[in-house]
Every structure is written in structure tokens, then in C-alpha cells.
Motif scaffolding. Structure first.
Motif, PDB file in Angstrom:
ATOM      1  N   LEU A  84       4.788   3.586  -1.534  1.00 34.76           N
ATOM      2  CA  LEU A  84       5.294   2.395  -0.850  1.00 34.76           C
ATOM      3  C   LEU A  84       5.203   1.225  -1.829  1.00 34.76           C
ATOM      4  O   LEU A  84       4.107   0.874  -2.276  1.00 34.76           O
ATOM      5  CB  LEU A  84       4.481   2.118   0.409  1.00 34.76           C
ATOM      6  N   LEU A  85       6.332   0.669  -2.140  1.00 33.54           N
ATOM      7  CA  LEU A  85       6.400  -0.396  -3.144  1.00 33.54           C
ATOM      8  C   LEU A  85       6.089  -1.760  -2.544  1.00 33.54           C
ATOM      9  O   LEU A  85       6.268  -1.986  -1.340  1.00 33.54           O
ATOM     10  CB  LEU A  85       7.802  -0.436  -3.763  1.00 33.54           C
ATOM     11  N   SER A  86       5.633  -2.647  -3.413  1.00 32.22           N
ATOM     12  CA  SER A  86       5.487  -4.066  -3.071  1.00 32.22           C
ATOM     13  C   SER A  86       4.773  -4.276  -1.739  1.00 32.22           C
ATOM     14  O   SER A  86       5.290  -4.928  -0.827  1.00 32.22           O
ATOM     15  CB  SER A  86       6.882  -4.730  -3.023  1.00 32.22           C
ATOM     16  N   VAL A  87       3.586  -3.743  -1.637  1.00 33.81           N
ATOM     17  CA  VAL A  87       2.856  -3.835  -0.379  1.00 33.81           C
ATOM     18  C   VAL A  87       2.416  -5.264  -0.096  1.00 33.81           C
ATOM     19  O   VAL A  87       2.229  -6.084  -1.005  1.00 33.81           O
ATOM     20  CB  VAL A  87       1.641  -2.886  -0.350  1.00 33.81           C
ATOM     21  N   THR A  88       2.270  -5.549   1.200  1.00 33.17           N
ATOM     22  CA  THR A  88       1.765  -6.826   1.678  1.00 33.17           C
ATOM     23  C   THR A  88       0.628  -6.542   2.662  1.00 33.17           C
ATOM     24  O   THR A  88       0.424  -5.385   3.063  1.00 33.17           O
ATOM     25  CB  THR A  88       2.858  -7.628   2.402  1.00 33.17           C
TER      26      THR A  88
END
Length: 126
Positions: A84-88
Motif C-alpha cells: 500500500l503506497l503513500s500511507v496516511t
């Protein structure tokens, strides 16, 4: 009997890539008998279906995640992986691997899945 075990980092920083592994025992991940799903449950919220991969390697994703999510297979290790890319911080959740004998996208009905892993908690924070 199929058994699933999730593994991965417990803590990920915002903007980084989350990588999780589901180790499968009791069946080959290349079997046509199961579909390998990833779901997650944020604290205090309901289950969210993320995506699924078949034994042939075809993958389907939740529309809300498809731009950031990738599910693949490592047949040499009999593992299903999630990236999962660019997690927040909104990606903070318990992540589950689940096997289903039938293909139904977006199901959050627990009984639809034949086998669940124990889950792994991922926290996105500095």
C-alpha cells in the motif's frame, strides 16, 4: 486445513509504503480452490475489503484503494503480499488475510470467508 499468518511492520511512517505478507499453509496459493483476500479494520470502525488475488495471479482491488494497492504472490514461499503506497494515519488498522472458496468482490461478511489469519496491527504515525 488451510492456515494463514499475516506479518509485517507494526509501525509505518506517513508517505511510506506498507508491505504485508500472508503466509499460507495447508494449500498451495496457486490452487483454484481458493481466492486470497486482504481486509482491514480501523479502530472503532467496520471491516473494509481491500482486494483479492486468485491462484492464477489475477487481482482485483477496491475502487477506493486501487491507485495505491498492489497484491501479488510469491509462489516459492507460498505467500501472498500486499503493498500500500503513500500511507496516511487513516490507513491505521488491523489487517487480515482471508481465504474464500468463492469469488465475491467487496464482501465484508465474515462468514463468506472460509479461513482467517489472526491479523496484524499496523499503525501509521511519525
Amino acid at each position: 486445513q488451510v492456515q494463514l499468518q499475516e506479518s509485517g511492520p507494526g509501525l509505518v511512517k506517513p508517505s511510506q509504503t506498507l508491505s504485508l505478507t500472508c503466509t499460507v499453509s495447508g494449500a498451495s496459493i496457486r490452487t483454484e480452490s481458493y481466492f486470497w483476500n486482504w481486509l482491514r479494520q480501523p479502530p472503532g470502525k467496520g471491516l473494509e475489503w481491500m482486494g483479492v488475488i486468485s491462484g492464477s495471479g489475477s487481482a482485483w482491488y477496491s475502487p477506493s484503494l486501487k491507485n495505491r494497492l498492489s497484491i501479488s504472490m510469491d509462489t516459492s514461499k507460498n505467500q501472498v503480499t500486499l503493498q500500500l503506497l503513500s500511507v496516511t494515519p487513516e490507513d491505521t488498522a488491523m489487517y487480515y488475510c482471508a481465504a474464500a472458496k468463492t469469488f465475491i468482490m467487496s464482501s465484508t461478511t465474515k462468514d463468506h470467508y472460509d479461513t482467517w489469519g489472526e491479523g496484524t496491527l499496523v499503525t501509521v504515525s511519525e
